[in-house]
Write an enzyme that holds these catalytic residues in place. Structure first.
Site, PDB file in Angstrom:
ATOM      1  N   ASN A 162       7.039  32.475 -15.511  1.00 54.45           N
ATOM      2  CA  ASN A 162       6.584  31.129 -15.159  1.00 54.45           C
ATOM      3  C   ASN A 162       5.060  31.013 -15.107  1.00 54.45           C
ATOM      4  O   ASN A 162       4.527  30.000 -14.653  1.00 54.45           O
ATOM      5  CB  ASN A 162       7.188  30.679 -13.821  1.00 54.45           C
ATOM      6  CG  ASN A 162       6.785  31.592 -12.668  1.00 54.45           C
ATOM      7  OD1 ASN A 162       6.158  32.628 -12.865  1.00 54.45           O
ATOM      8  ND2 ASN A 162       7.162  31.213 -11.459  1.00 54.45           N
ATOM      9  N   PHE A 164       1.331  30.341 -16.487  1.00 57.36           N
ATOM     10  CA  PHE A 164       0.913  29.353 -17.484  1.00 57.36           C
ATOM     11  C   PHE A 164      -0.579  29.052 -17.393  1.00 57.36           C
ATOM     12  O   PHE A 164      -1.234  29.345 -16.384  1.00 57.36           O
ATOM     13  CB  PHE A 164       1.700  28.044 -17.314  1.00 57.36           C
ATOM     14  CG  PHE A 164       1.493  27.360 -15.980  1.00 57.36           C
ATOM     15  CD1 PHE A 164       0.342  26.621 -15.724  1.00 57.36           C
ATOM     16  CD2 PHE A 164       2.450  27.448 -14.975  1.00 57.36           C
ATOM     17  CE1 PHE A 164       0.146  25.989 -14.508  1.00 57.36           C
ATOM     18  CE2 PHE A 164       2.265  26.818 -13.754  1.00 57.36           C
ATOM     19  CZ  PHE A 164       1.105  26.090 -13.519  1.00 57.36           C
ATOM     20  N   ILE A 165      -1.088  28.455 -18.458  1.00 53.72           N
ATOM     21  CA  ILE A 165      -2.411  27.817 -18.486  1.00 53.72           C
ATOM     22  C   ILE A 165      -2.183  26.378 -18.912  1.00 53.72           C
ATOM     23  O   ILE A 165      -1.472  26.128 -19.884  1.00 53.72           O
ATOM     24  CB  ILE A 165      -3.357  28.496 -19.491  1.00 53.72           C
ATOM     25  CG1 ILE A 165      -3.576  29.965 -19.129  1.00 53.72           C
ATOM     26  CG2 ILE A 165      -4.692  27.759 -19.574  1.00 53.72           C
ATOM     27  CD1 ILE A 165      -4.259  30.763 -20.228  1.00 53.72           C
ATOM     28  N   GLU A 166      -2.762  25.436 -18.189  1.00 49.82           N
ATOM     29  CA  GLU A 166      -2.571  24.033 -18.536  1.00 49.82           C
ATOM     30  C   GLU A 166      -3.898  23.286 -18.598  1.00 49.82           C
ATOM     31  O   GLU A 166      -4.833  23.572 -17.836  1.00 49.82           O
ATOM     32  CB  GLU A 166      -1.659  23.341 -17.519  1.00 49.82           C
ATOM     33  CG  GLU A 166      -0.208  23.772 -17.617  1.00 49.82           C
ATOM     34  CD  GLU A 166       0.717  22.994 -16.718  1.00 49.82           C
ATOM     35  OE1 GLU A 166       1.945  23.093 -16.937  1.00 49.82           O
ATOM     36  OE2 GLU A 166       0.254  22.302 -15.793  1.00 49.82           O
ATOM     37  N   HIS A 271      -0.044  32.815  -3.643  1.00 47.57           N
ATOM     38  CA  HIS A 271       1.198  32.342  -3.024  1.00 47.57           C
ATOM     39  C   HIS A 271       2.266  33.429  -2.896  1.00 47.57           C
ATOM     40  O   HIS A 271       3.389  33.131  -2.490  1.00 47.57           O
ATOM     41  CB  HIS A 271       1.750  31.075  -3.705  1.00 47.57           C
ATOM     42  CG  HIS A 271       1.991  31.183  -5.178  1.00 47.57           C
ATOM     43  ND1 HIS A 271       1.599  30.201  -6.073  1.00 47.57           N
ATOM     44  CD2 HIS A 271       2.595  32.129  -5.919  1.00 47.57           C
ATOM     45  CE1 HIS A 271       1.954  30.543  -7.296  1.00 47.57           C
ATOM     46  NE2 HIS A 271       2.572  31.699  -7.226  1.00 47.57           N
ATOM     47  N   ASN A 272       1.925  34.666  -3.226  1.00 43.80           N
ATOM     48  CA  ASN A 272       2.771  35.833  -2.917  1.00 43.80           C
ATOM     49  C   ASN A 272       1.856  36.871  -2.286  1.00 43.80           C
ATOM     50  O   ASN A 272       1.248  37.664  -2.999  1.00 43.80           O
ATOM     51  CB  ASN A 272       3.388  36.443  -4.194  1.00 43.80           C
ATOM     52  CG  ASN A 272       4.609  35.715  -4.683  1.00 43.80           C
ATOM     53  OD1 ASN A 272       5.085  34.782  -4.045  1.00 43.80           O
ATOM     54  ND2 ASN A 272       5.128  36.122  -5.814  1.00 43.80           N
ATOM     55  N   HIS A 327       4.779  26.441  -2.851  1.00 48.65           N
ATOM     56  CA  HIS A 327       3.934  26.961  -3.934  1.00 48.65           C
ATOM     57  C   HIS A 327       4.252  26.298  -5.267  1.00 48.65           C
ATOM     58  O   HIS A 327       3.658  26.648  -6.291  1.00 48.65           O
ATOM     59  CB  HIS A 327       4.091  28.470  -4.049  1.00 48.65           C
ATOM     60  CG  HIS A 327       5.310  28.948  -4.786  1.00 48.65           C
ATOM     61  ND1 HIS A 327       6.576  28.474  -4.551  1.00 48.65           N
ATOM     62  CD2 HIS A 327       5.445  29.878  -5.772  1.00 48.65           C
ATOM     63  CE1 HIS A 327       7.432  29.097  -5.353  1.00 48.65           C
ATOM     64  NE2 HIS A 327       6.774  29.946  -6.104  1.00 48.65           N
ATOM     65  N   GLY A 330       9.870  24.903  -7.269  1.00 50.04           N
ATOM     66  CA  GLY A 330      10.972  25.806  -6.944  1.00 50.04           C
ATOM     67  C   GLY A 330      12.096  25.698  -7.957  1.00 50.04           C
ATOM     68  O   GLY A 330      12.414  24.604  -8.438  1.00 50.04           O
TER      69      GLY A 330
END
Length: 398
Positions: A162, A164-166, A271-272, A327, A330
């Site tokens: 999951n 990514f670059i956006e 976020h982890n 985060h 989900g």
């Protein structure tokens, strides 16, 4: 919205910011609440879903102990975002060539750079901490092919899944870069190594746990400090990795827009991860497994799926959530279930108008595999306020 679901069957309550919790995640939360060293309660974000050992979307405060599987194997995974000095009308009609240029500059999936791209000072600084870990735990190195070269050349790389670059537009049509990545291969081997070491150290006591993946290190035990050192290093590596990607992206963009600048404030949040914090009259180890810190006034990033909006938010410092928020959207279904239900045509339809891959390799990341981000945001209105809404116009997946 306030807390929607309360579990009171364990040693501490579990406070959940949604009314929709699947049975597997519910059982994991119940298992976590049985652990004797959890302080006050467990907070659960509205993007909650089943994870390995610990539930994704959970915030776990502990006293004198740490659960490696609750942190997970993508240690320090998180988000980075920055606004550019570009507007929507500065972008070309087709973003395909830009996407391909970025994919060439930032390796995706299992790929890495062919040479060292990070500055030598960055490599040397990280190397000092890593050697401290390897001096005591040389077997960490045995789990990777060409380990020294790999961790260096994966700095500034995306990874798969999951991540990514956006390229996004906000409500004023300002252009943003947003990316999601973690500690790559080295973080994975550190995570797996210490998860297994915790199980080994517990010996027969492992049988008394509600789930063997909840194996933990007690403060003062042989490997407690070693794990905290290792997890802290992997978190630093992950944050550095996101900075390196942003630098490489900037080099590509400057070739097309030489006068382009980044705004001064770059948001870069885990976020982890695990951190020492003060909550409910105690200094605790907070493990955020798929949750970001949302202290009062702190900026964070909550991404949707590759077909939905994302949000830059400001924390409200809500103590019941241990100053945390979700985060992301989900997952609504597993990767295997998404591949069973959907095909490449579905991906193309659900990502219409977005420049991205639309082949069978990204079916497991199809927007329908994720929860409704708008609902998730509504359920955590007590935790954060929205600063910017971002809609993606280009997405690079690993």
């Amino acid at each position: 919205m306030p807390i929607q679901t309360l579990i009171t069957k364990g040693k501490v309550p579990v406070k959940i910011y949604t009314g929709q919790v699947d049975p597997a995640a519910y059982q994991q939360l119940l298992n976590l609440s049985q652990m004797p060293f959890v302080h006050s309660h467990i907070a659960v974000m509205p993007d909650v879903h089943c994870g390995k050992g610990a539930t994704v979307g959970s915030v776990i405060p502990t006293l004198g102990a740490i659960i490696p599987a609750a942190v997970g194997v993508d240690i320090g995974c998180g988000m980075c975002a920055v606004r550019l000095s570009l507007n929507a009308n500065d972008l070309p009609d087709s973003l395909r060539s830009l996407r391909l240029a970025l994919e060439a500059a930032v390796p995706v999936g299992f790929a890495m750079h062919r040479s060292d791209r990070a500055q030598r000072s960055t490599i040397n600084a990280l190397g000092v901490g890593l050697h401290q870990i390897l001096d005591k735990h040389p077997k960490v190195n045995a789990k990777q092919n060409k380990p020294y070269q790999t961790w260096i050349r994966q700095l500034g790389t995306l990874g798969g899944g999951n991540h990514f670059i956006e390229l996004c537009l906000d409500e004023s049509d300002k252009v943003w870069i947003m990316l999601h990545s973690g500690s790559r291969g080295i973080g994975n081997v550190i995570g797996e190594y210490f998860i297994n070491l915790a199980k080994k150290d517990m010996g027969q006591h492992l049988l008394n746990l509600p789930d063997k993946d909840l194996a933990y290190f007690r403060e003062g035990a042989k490997h407690y400090d070693d794990y905290l050192l290792a997890v802290g290093w992997a978190q630093d590596y992950a944050m550095t990795n996101r900075r390196e990607m942003l630098r490489l992206i900037g080099e590509v963009l400057h070739k097309k827009w030489p006068k382009l600048t980044f705004t001064k404030e770059v948001i870069n949040c885990h976020h982890n991860y695990v951190a020492h914090e003060w909550h409910f009259d105690a200094k605790v180890l907070i493990t955020r497994k798929g949750a970001i810190r949302a202290g009062e006034g702190e900026l964070g990033i909550i991404p949707g799926s590759m077909g939905a909006r994302s949000y830059v938010v400001r924390g409200k410092g809500n103590e019941q959530s241990f100053c945390s928020c979700s985060h992301g959207a989900g997952r609504l279904m597993s990767r295997s279930e998404a591949k069973r239900r959907y095909n490449a045509d579905d991906v193309a339809h659900q990502t219409q108008g977005i420049e991205c891959r639309k082949d069978s390799g990204v079916i497991d990341e199809i927007p329908a595999a994720y929860k409704d981000i708008e609902q998730v945001m509504a359920q955590q209105s007590d935790l954060v306020e929205v600063v910017h809404q971002l809609r993606q116009v280009m997405c690079i997946k690993g």
